[in-house]
Motif scaffolding. Structure first.
Motif, PDB file in Angstrom:
ATOM      1  N   TYR A  40      82.882 113.538  92.034  1.00 18.75           N
ATOM      2  CA  TYR A  40      81.633 114.270  92.270  1.00 18.75           C
ATOM      3  C   TYR A  40      80.671 114.173  91.092  1.00 18.75           C
ATOM      4  O   TYR A  40      81.082 114.183  89.942  1.00 18.75           O
ATOM      5  N   ASP A  41      79.400 114.113  91.431  1.00 11.57           N
ATOM      6  CA  ASP A  41      78.317 114.315  90.479  1.00 11.57           C
ATOM      7  C   ASP A  41      77.989 115.812  90.582  1.00 11.57           C
ATOM      8  O   ASP A  41      77.506 116.278  91.600  1.00 11.57           O
ATOM      9  N   VAL A  42      78.301 116.570  89.519  1.00 12.25           N
ATOM     10  CA  VAL A  42      78.232 118.036  89.609  1.00 12.25           C
ATOM     11  C   VAL A  42      77.011 118.601  88.893  1.00 12.25           C
ATOM     12  O   VAL A  42      76.631 118.119  87.832  1.00 12.25           O
ATOM     13  N   ARG A  43      76.406 119.613  89.492  1.00 12.54           N
ATOM     14  CA  ARG A  43      75.293 120.320  88.873  1.00 12.54           C
ATOM     15  C   ARG A  43      75.520 121.828  89.005  1.00 12.54           C
ATOM     16  O   ARG A  43      76.317 122.279  89.833  1.00 12.54           O
ATOM     17  N   VAL A  44      74.772 122.569  88.208  1.00  9.90           N
ATOM     18  CA  VAL A  44      74.920 124.019  88.193  1.00  9.90           C
ATOM     19  C   VAL A  44      73.559 124.658  88.399  1.00  9.90           C
ATOM     20  O   VAL A  44      72.546 124.143  87.926  1.00  9.90           O
ATOM     21  N   SER A  45      73.532 125.783  89.119  1.00  4.61           N
ATOM     22  CA  SER A  45      72.301 126.561  89.213  1.00  4.61           C
ATOM     23  C   SER A  45      72.648 128.040  89.181  1.00  4.61           C
ATOM     24  O   SER A  45      73.538 128.490  89.905  1.00  4.61           O
ATOM     25  N   VAL A  46      71.960 128.780  88.320  1.00  3.04           N
ATOM     26  CA  VAL A  46      72.173 130.229  88.218  1.00  3.04           C
ATOM     27  C   VAL A  46      70.932 130.908  88.779  1.00  3.04           C
ATOM     28  O   VAL A  46      69.856 130.817  88.192  1.00  3.04           O
ATOM     29  N   LEU A  47      71.076 131.561  89.928  1.00  5.57           N
ATOM     30  CA  LEU A  47      69.873 132.103  90.581  1.00  5.57           C
ATOM     31  C   LEU A  47      69.249 133.243  89.783  1.00  5.57           C
ATOM     32  O   LEU A  47      68.036 133.367  89.699  1.00  5.57           O
ATOM     33  N   GLY A  48      70.069 134.096  89.218  1.00  5.18           N
ATOM     34  CA  GLY A  48      69.579 135.107  88.283  1.00  5.18           C
ATOM     35  C   GLY A  48      68.679 136.177  88.874  1.00  5.18           C
ATOM     36  O   GLY A  48      68.779 136.508  90.069  1.00  5.18           O
ATOM     37  N   HIS A  49      67.804 136.687  88.038  1.00  5.86           N
ATOM     38  CA  HIS A  49      67.071 137.913  88.351  1.00  5.86           C
ATOM     39  C   HIS A  49      66.119 137.805  89.525  1.00  5.86           C
ATOM     40  O   HIS A  49      65.695 138.829  90.055  1.00  5.86           O
ATOM     41  N   MET A  50      65.753 136.602  89.909  1.00  3.36           N
ATOM     42  CA  MET A  50      64.804 136.532  91.024  1.00  3.36           C
ATOM     43  C   MET A  50      65.413 137.166  92.285  1.00  3.36           C
ATOM     44  O   MET A  50      64.683 137.579  93.185  1.00  3.36           O
ATOM     45  N   GLN A  51      66.742 137.254  92.314  1.00  8.21           N
ATOM     46  CA  GLN A  51      67.397 137.906  93.451  1.00  8.21           C
ATOM     47  C   GLN A  51      67.035 139.384  93.592  1.00  8.21           C
ATOM     48  O   GLN A  51      67.237 139.987  94.646  1.00  8.21           O
ATOM     49  N   ARG A  52      66.546 139.989  92.522  1.00  8.94           N
ATOM     50  CA  ARG A  52      66.179 141.409  92.578  1.00  8.94           C
ATOM     51  C   ARG A  52      64.752 141.623  93.054  1.00  8.94           C
ATOM     52  O   ARG A  52      64.376 142.745  93.402  1.00  8.94           O
ATOM     53  N   GLY A  53      63.933 140.576  92.995  1.00  6.74           N
ATOM     54  CA  GLY A  53      62.507 140.762  93.258  1.00  6.74           C
ATOM     55  C   GLY A  53      62.080 140.303  94.637  1.00  6.74           C
ATOM     56  O   GLY A  53      62.900 140.056  95.514  1.00  6.74           O
ATOM     57  N   GLY A  54      60.798 140.221  94.813  1.00  8.23           N
ATOM     58  CA  GLY A  54      60.233 139.714  96.055  1.00  8.23           C
ATOM     59  C   GLY A  54      59.925 140.800  97.061  1.00  8.23           C
ATOM     60  O   GLY A  54      60.454 141.907  96.984  1.00  8.23           O
ATOM     61  N   ALA A  55      59.059 140.447  98.003  1.00  8.65           N
ATOM     62  CA  ALA A  55      58.724 141.371  99.082  1.00  8.65           C
ATOM     63  C   ALA A  55      59.981 141.687  99.883  1.00  8.65           C
ATOM     64  O   ALA A  55      60.721 140.782 100.237  1.00  8.65           O
TER      65      ALA A  55
END
Lengths: 328, 328, 328, 328
Positions: free
Chosen positions: D249-264
């Motif tokens: 596998y060609d592996v990558r990482v993503s941390v969604l973080g604080h944006m999960q708390r915001g938004g309409a």
């Protein structure tokens, strides 16, 4: 002679960007319209070397204009950088009867195309597909506009929670060598400070700016940081630095990462892709080669690929000034 | 003299468009940056006549860059079209010590500003805020880009259900006199046909095109229609016409309507608004007047308002051709 | 016996709704997991009668969980309402070796399934796929949640422009016989008044409510109207009525229309679809029939289809009260 | 006596979550409707101790139902954990004539409220505002639904680029102690594997699962990882581990973080907040205290706060099974 070209290959190469599918669709449909055969080449130069081809008619690109990613897949391909590799690719193209190709990608992909043309006198036209907007000869690369929207939408969300807690956020956006995403998304998101690879504003200025922002009564602060910013510190180190030198802030970090490459393309990128795709095929049929399609002053243009990859895009000084004024 | 201007008024006028708030913010912050007072004028010329003013400092425009609509409200104002009305407005401005204003709006609003300048030698600068993109002297008006994204996102959704039922949809988008939204959103949404006010392609061609689309095996068809299209039929009448003359389709209608004016502005519109707002204030302080800020070839420009409102934007022939090719 | 079932058909029928693809995926993958063959039936009962089938393995439903519409298409089919039509369908199923089916649709589709089961003793399980949320035996139908989000996002945009102009908007949302979308989207969008098919609040009350809203200093008013509201007036007639009887408002109309059916499903609808799809296949393999999968108290349940289509969902009186209180 | 309560305080506390503003609005409007005064308390217990109060009437919460974050701000407050701190807070409330309060937050905030009630016999009602969905006595906490939509929208984008490059992504979502976001967003996004705090599936299983996924011909793989997953490795360590043990596998990482708390907030969260706000005020006026408003089986309920904070929410075993089946 234009009439010499009977079959055009199309592929995407390098990092994917939103609008690549719309460009593929445009190339395929223009070929269909002009009664030229079109062949999709999978996984860029890798698939070219393996002969991973598929004939594409107008219907094969139905309902992809609004899809992120690339249906033809993309890859980086080391063997193509060797003469032997390119010979293998050329043989595959010849075997399939492909007379010319449209490469959708960034400067690495264009360099490969140029070398290929030189060695085999094979007609090539490039479409600039990259979110970084770092290609000379076009005001906008394909995917840049969408990536900006994705970034500001994310930062808007982060702003919600930053404001609620009076916090400072360092938000990393894409851009190893160029700061176009950081600068534009930073201005668009109302960032207090923007750190880019092109210029080192210095950590002192950052502290000053943050101090002033706090004093001015702002409820939150966002600093947008390009991956390759010139302070020499990444977002995590910047957090530590500010916590140490300016302990008035509750600091958080967010790395937007790969989601900036995905998502449905904006209308702008879809229209741009459609216009570029038409022009790319037409240029090939007119006997042109080694050119990149671009957009300048809202007009579709052609620029020698050799210039596109050597020229440098410059950071927009006027926009940096606008950014400064906006953080008053 | 630039130094003569101590207090600048700013207002929005006519139909609202996304990015107006970002432009207000830019005007207010630039004034703060350049140490000039800024006064918000509510409800356009109506509020001007009533002296509905509010001093705005840099903090008064926090967190509005991403908001649709206009915090200063907008209105159409008949009395301002009379000399008496304008005199009342002038007296209010003088009483409040306002020396110049920035008007954010469309050609109607600009015409008012020009007359006002002529009568009272009052410095005025315009920012083109309208989703219609129908102002001469700027490649993009404020809000056009956002409206296009809203339109294509809606049509993408309609496409989902159209494809599931093999249906034909007539989708009406805004544009009474100009077809820029229809043409761009149509290309961006992959429409089979696009009907605009500038050109009457004829109903025969529409039937032909739809027949061909069905024969080619497409699973759905979308026809994008500007409000003021030249066929002389609105979307409901077009539905009836096609049902009668081409009964192979299950036809539906959707009118996108006012939502095209709202929503968070795109990054493009936010950046454009920021750049335009800075330029507008700077122009006033440099002693300029009767000019409209625009963007051309990615550079912020100034055009005489008299030209902006008289000149005609033309429908993009190249893009119409692209649209034709894409529907292959 | 459960073991009797070797091949399960799956199809979507009636109006499409977001989440249908996620449900198809779940049925297909559960079959693969439990080593039962799965066959996709195109265009509902119409495709069933034509034998328009396609074997579906786990990979055939890759990357569809987030797509609106239905890859199996949908249709309304009159011939299936006749005994002869159903016989044709039954013969096709038998010829293809299909032992049972999962129908994803609304009450019309369920009625057909029930009749089919009675005539041919053919095992059927239903999954409630409709944005209307009007099926008894499940708190949520598939697509309802997504349609609500689409509606409130549109109304949020309309609110932007309504506030900027101090306008009143009548917004029509889907719901011919039931007001669940109107009531929930109305509360979610902060509507001043909500008109539904279940109850006639009367035009007097509407005028009172709008008058009070204006007096209370609200900058805009939104009235959400279900297609089948009981005032006997559609949104255009309501506009005229209010303009005549309450000329303090500048009134506009927006009909959201078919876009409410499309778009990427919400996480809620994707998870619900996945859970329902698993249960549907398991129920068939356990020898069950004539049941509809539902969700009640966050638990997946089975309800006799006969009850699901006869029972009535009631408008939520508590939520109507909440709506009243919120418009204070 | 219900009649004893004349003035109700409302505040948000702990991490913010989408829907908090809608809940504030509902509390304020219900007070206005029932003719009780309402006071907003800024920055949770911190502002309570400082007397940072503001009287709120019905109009003060206009146009906030669709805004992320909290207009009353939020904070964590250590001094309130001491008896002295709480005495200060009590004195401030008494001075302002506040008789009772509604606390919108998570279990930490509720524990404070309970202690406060015990010491001062002060009526308190809780509304569960947290994206984690980890409160006993309610099927959904406020903000959970929105956070799930944000997460799946981000992962959809990541999927675009993952598919284009045949990559494996580890995506970190919020959840230190509970895996509800990971499990639901994972199922909603079609994740190949989901790692949660409640259960250690083991790294062996992960490798097996990824190997199988690759063999089955999938074009990309997404593994959703809760912050507090039990493998003992964070997403960056997981990347290294897989690269070492499964170099296909060609592996990558993503941390969604604080944006999960915001938004309409989603429509679901807006409606839930509205219902909960009404109930909270009504409960106080009926003389109730120490209760948390919740939703169970689509009905608004009251649960002793003592139970809500002690009880444990359990991970949904059925949904874990659904997840397993879906990755076939």
């Amino acid at each position: 002679m234009a009439s010499a070209i009977k079959k055009i290959g199309v592929f995407t190469s390098g990092g994917d960007s939103p609008g690549m599918n719309a460009a593929i669709r445009a190339v395929v449909r223009t070929c269909a319209y002009l009664k030229v055969e079109c062949v999709g080449i999978y996984r860029g130069y890798e698939g070219m070397m393996e002969g991973d081809f598929k004939v594409m008619d107008a219907r094969s690109v139905n309902n992809i204009i609004n899809k992120g990613g690339t249906i033809l897949k993309s890859a980086r391909c080391l063997p193509f950088r060797t003469k032997e590799g390119r010979q293998v690719a050329y043989d595959q193209l010849k075997k399939a009867g492909i007379d010319a190709f449209v490469v959708i990608g960034g400067d690495g992909s264009f360099t490969g195309a140029l070398t290929f043309n030189k060695e085999f006198d094979f007609p090539v036209i490039g479409i600039p597909g990259t979110i970084d907007n770092d290609i000379f000869g076009t005001t906008y690369t394909l995917g840049f506009d969408t990536a900006l929207n994705t970034a500001v939408e994310c930062i808007d969300k982060i702003r919600d929670t930053a404001s609620s807690h009076n916090r400072l956020f360092f938000v990393e956006v894409m851009g190893r060598d160029v700061g176009h995403i950081a600068l534009n998304a930073g201005v668009g998101a109302g960032a207090e400070e923007i750190l880019i690879p092109e210029e080192n504003l210095g950590l002192e200025r950052l502290l000053e700016s943050l101090k002033r922002s706090k004093q001015s009564g702002k409820s939150s602060s966002i600093v947008v940081v390009a991956e390759g910013d010139k302070t020499g510190k990444n977002v995590f180190e910047l957090k530590e630095y500010v916590e140490e030198h300016l302990p008035i802030y509750d600091v958080r970090v967010s790395v937007l990462g790969h989601m900036q490459r995905g998502g449905a393309p904006s209308c702008f990128d879809r229209v741009l892709a459609s216009r570029m795709g038409v022009k790319a095929v037409e240029a090939l049929l007119e006997g042109k080669t080694n050119l990149m399609v671009g957009i300048q002053d809202n007009t579709i243009t052609l620029t020698p690929i050799s210039k596109a990859i050597k020229g440098h895009t410059k950071i927009d000084k006027e926009l940096m000034r606008v950014s400064d004024i906006m953080t008053t």
